[in-house]
Design an enzyme around this catalytic site. Structure first.
Site, PDB file in Angstrom:
ATOM      1  N   GLY A   1      40.735  23.918  38.907  1.00 18.17           N
ATOM      2  CA  GLY A   1      40.429  22.592  38.267  1.00 18.17           C
ATOM      3  C   GLY A   1      41.875  21.975  37.675  1.00 18.17           C
ATOM      4  O   GLY A   1      42.499  21.381  38.476  1.00 18.17           O
ATOM      5  N   GLY A   2      42.287  22.291  36.321  1.00 17.42           N
ATOM      6  CA  GLY A   2      43.523  21.852  35.963  1.00 17.42           C
ATOM      7  C   GLY A   2      44.782  21.642  36.905  1.00 17.42           C
ATOM      8  O   GLY A   2      45.519  20.670  37.075  1.00 17.42           O
TER       9      GLY A   2
ATOM     10  N   HIS B   1      28.207  24.669  38.876  1.00 17.11           N
ATOM     11  CA  HIS B   1      29.393  24.833  38.222  1.00 17.11           C
ATOM     12  C   HIS B   1      29.073  24.976  36.451  1.00 17.11           C
ATOM     13  O   HIS B   1      28.134  24.431  36.119  1.00 17.11           O
ATOM     14  CB  HIS B   1      30.260  23.504  38.336  1.00 17.11           C
ATOM     15  CG  HIS B   1      31.335  23.712  37.689  1.00 17.11           C
ATOM     16  ND1 HIS B   1      32.002  23.631  36.376  1.00 17.11           N
ATOM     17  CD2 HIS B   1      32.968  24.133  38.343  1.00 17.11           C
ATOM     18  CE1 HIS B   1      33.105  23.945  36.146  1.00 17.11           C
ATOM     19  NE2 HIS B   1      33.677  24.245  37.335  1.00 17.11           N
TER      20      HIS B   1
ATOM     21  N   GLU C   1      33.202  32.330  38.811  1.00 14.25           N
ATOM     22  CA  GLU C   1      34.200  31.630  38.007  1.00 14.25           C
ATOM     23  C   GLU C   1      33.759  32.132  36.606  1.00 14.25           C
ATOM     24  O   GLU C   1      32.692  31.644  35.889  1.00 14.25           O
ATOM     25  CB  GLU C   1      34.070  30.151  37.821  1.00 14.25           C
ATOM     26  CG  GLU C   1      34.524  29.655  39.422  1.00 14.25           C
ATOM     27  CD  GLU C   1      34.924  28.058  39.145  1.00 14.25           C
ATOM     28  OE1 GLU C   1      36.083  27.662  39.330  1.00 14.25           O
ATOM     29  OE2 GLU C   1      33.902  27.193  38.678  1.00 14.25           O
TER      30      GLU C   1
ATOM     31  N   GLU D   1      30.265  24.116  34.021  1.00 17.18           N
ATOM     32  CA  GLU D   1      30.004  22.916  33.046  1.00 17.18           C
ATOM     33  C   GLU D   1      28.564  22.247  33.118  1.00 17.18           C
ATOM     34  O   GLU D   1      28.168  21.596  32.359  1.00 17.18           O
ATOM     35  CB  GLU D   1      31.128  22.026  33.271  1.00 17.18           C
ATOM     36  CG  GLU D   1      32.692  22.560  32.900  1.00 17.18           C
ATOM     37  CD  GLU D   1      33.663  22.319  33.371  1.00 17.18           C
ATOM     38  OE1 GLU D   1      33.800  21.383  34.337  1.00 17.18           O
ATOM     39  OE2 GLU D   1      34.757  23.105  33.211  1.00 17.18           O
TER      40      GLU D   1
ATOM     41  N   SER E   1      41.439  29.238  35.882  1.00 17.07           N
ATOM     42  CA  SER E   1      43.070  29.257  35.378  1.00 17.07           C
ATOM     43  C   SER E   1      44.058  29.652  36.549  1.00 17.07           C
ATOM     44  O   SER E   1      45.065  30.236  36.260  1.00 17.07           O
ATOM     45  CB  SER E   1      43.492  29.986  34.245  1.00 17.07           C
ATOM     46  OG  SER E   1      42.651  29.365  33.161  1.00 17.07           O
TER      47      SER E   1
ATOM     48  N   ASN F   1      38.906  21.142  42.197  1.00 21.42           N
ATOM     49  CA  ASN F   1      37.995  20.486  41.595  1.00 21.42           C
ATOM     50  C   ASN F   1      38.301  19.429  40.499  1.00 21.42           C
ATOM     51  O   ASN F   1      38.872  19.941  39.323  1.00 21.42           O
ATOM     52  CB  ASN F   1      36.903  21.345  40.772  1.00 21.42           C
ATOM     53  CG  ASN F   1      35.781  20.910  40.125  1.00 21.42           C
ATOM     54  OD1 ASN F   1      35.690  19.896  39.898  1.00 21.42           O
ATOM     55  ND2 ASN F   1      35.053  21.748  39.054  1.00 21.42           N
ATOM     56  N   TRP F   2      38.380  18.301  40.654  1.00 19.26           N
ATOM     57  CA  TRP F   2      39.210  17.140  39.906  1.00 19.26           C
ATOM     58  C   TRP F   2      38.106  16.701  38.428  1.00 19.26           C
ATOM     59  O   TRP F   2      38.581  15.956  37.820  1.00 19.26           O
ATOM     60  CB  TRP F   2      39.483  15.941  40.739  1.00 19.26           C
ATOM     61  CG  TRP F   2      40.654  16.146  41.671  1.00 19.26           C
ATOM     62  CD1 TRP F   2      41.557  16.995  41.533  1.00 19.26           C
ATOM     63  CD2 TRP F   2      41.300  15.261  42.586  1.00 19.26           C
ATOM     64  NE1 TRP F   2      42.482  17.009  42.628  1.00 19.26           N
ATOM     65  CE2 TRP F   2      42.286  15.811  43.122  1.00 19.26           C
ATOM     66  CE3 TRP F   2      40.760  14.061  43.022  1.00 19.26           C
ATOM     67  CZ2 TRP F   2      43.078  15.172  44.164  1.00 19.26           C
ATOM     68  CZ3 TRP F   2      41.714  13.361  44.059  1.00 19.26           C
ATOM     69  CH2 TRP F   2      42.375  13.979  44.679  1.00 19.26           C
ATOM     70  N   LYS F   3      37.116  17.404  38.515  1.00 19.77           N
ATOM     71  CA  LYS F   3      36.026  17.008  37.415  1.00 19.77           C
ATOM     72  C   LYS F   3      36.118  15.569  37.056  1.00 19.77           C
ATOM     73  O   LYS F   3      36.052  14.810  38.319  1.00 19.77           O
ATOM     74  CB  LYS F   3      36.735  17.958  36.162  1.00 19.77           C
ATOM     75  CG  LYS F   3      36.611  19.572  36.538  1.00 19.77           C
ATOM     76  CD  LYS F   3      36.901  20.346  35.446  1.00 19.77           C
ATOM     77  CE  LYS F   3      36.927  21.814  36.065  1.00 19.77           C
ATOM     78  NZ  LYS F   3      36.930  22.861  34.961  1.00 19.77           N
TER      79      LYS F   3
ATOM     80  N   GLY G   1      39.742  26.523  32.500  1.00 19.41           N
ATOM     81  CA  GLY G   1      40.537  25.771  31.623  1.00 19.41           C
ATOM     82  C   GLY G   1      41.033  26.545  30.359  1.00 19.41           C
ATOM     83  O   GLY G   1      41.582  25.778  29.385  1.00 19.41           O
TER      84      GLY G   1
END
Ligand code: PGA
Length: 251
Positions: A236-237, A97, A170, A99, A215, A8-10, A176
């Site tokens: 993500g990250g 998601h 999640e 966010e 994470s 997930n590159w956001k 994150g």
């Protein structure tokens, strides 16, 4: 079950960066991807076609979208329909998601509307759920997952193909933050998710993928992916660099 490794590159990467990272990842991991695994890259809308270019020819690599609006077309300024995403080369999309729920204010009901609409339009949908830290501390894990999953699947037909719908657990406090949920916490939550899927889909629930996200890194991926009821990861990250993410998909 084929395990899904989703990046997930956001809100990261231009088209050129997306094409390059996708191509690098395919080069690092496509030839050696273990049997029973597939990779999904989820860039911003603007870079979907560039990521599709980047993975061209890579077996078991797919591209998805982070969101969509539940309508075919119309006066919805700023929004994108499932048909537009399919046209751009996305086969999958996320709904719910954290966010989008907590930064953009999406309700359980709206997430449910999107999930059913996206599936009906031919996208494979990954419905994301998870509790906030204060909900976990108040003993509300089961209540939150139950509410989010029942609402998220409310209008999804019970005979939906099991490979068309996936869940992603999640915990919001692990996204994150570098705080990964422990093995016992992941196993407990995924068992709850499996039970809630069975309420809706019966025996087919056993064939629906449940991903863990929050994470996930190269050094914890192997342990997480081996846990009961963990059928993939949503990263993500650590998915932004091809080198890091290739170590996760090959873990
Ligand atoms: P993270 O994000 O891997 O950076 O914690 C996961 C996600 O939000 O999907």
């Amino acid at each position: 079950m084929i395990k899904l490794f989703a990046a997930n590159w956001k809100m990261h990467k231009t088209r050129a960066e997306a094409r390059q990272t996708a191509a690098e990842l395919a080069k690092l991991a496509a030839a050696t991807l273990p049997q029973g695994r597939e990779v999904l890259i989820i860039p911003p809308f603007t870079a979907i076609d560039a990521a599709v270019d980047g993975i061209a020819g890579a077996k078991n690599f797919h591209v998805g979208a982070q969101d969509f609006y539940p309508a075919t077309h119309g006066a919805f300024t700023g929004e994108v329909s499932p048909a537009m995403l399919l046209d751009a080369g996305a086969a999958y999309a996320l709904t719910g998601h954290s966010e989008r729920r907590h930064v953009l204010g999406e309700s359980d009901a709206f997430v449910g509307q999107k999930t059913a609409f996206g599936l009906a339009a031919g996208l494979k949908v990954i419905l994301c759920v998870g509790e906030k830290i204060e909900e976990r501390q108040a003993g509300q894990l089961q209540a939150v997952l139950t509410r989010q999953i029942r609402a998220g699947l409310a209008d999804v037909p019970a005979d939906t193909a099991p490979d068309a719908i996936s869940l992603a657990y999640e915990p919001v406090w692990a996204i994150g933050t570098g705080l990964v949920a422990g093995p016992a916490e992941i196993v407990e939550a995924h068992a709850l998710v499996r039970g809630l899927l069975a309420e809706k889909f019966g025996a087919a629930a056993g064939e629906i993928r449940i991903l863990y996200g929050g994470s996930v890194k190269p050094d914890n991926a192997a342990e997480i992916i081996a846990l009961d009821n963990v059928d993939g990861v949503l990263v993500g990250g650590a998915s932004l660099k091809a080198d890091d993410f290739s170590r996760i998909v090959l873990a």
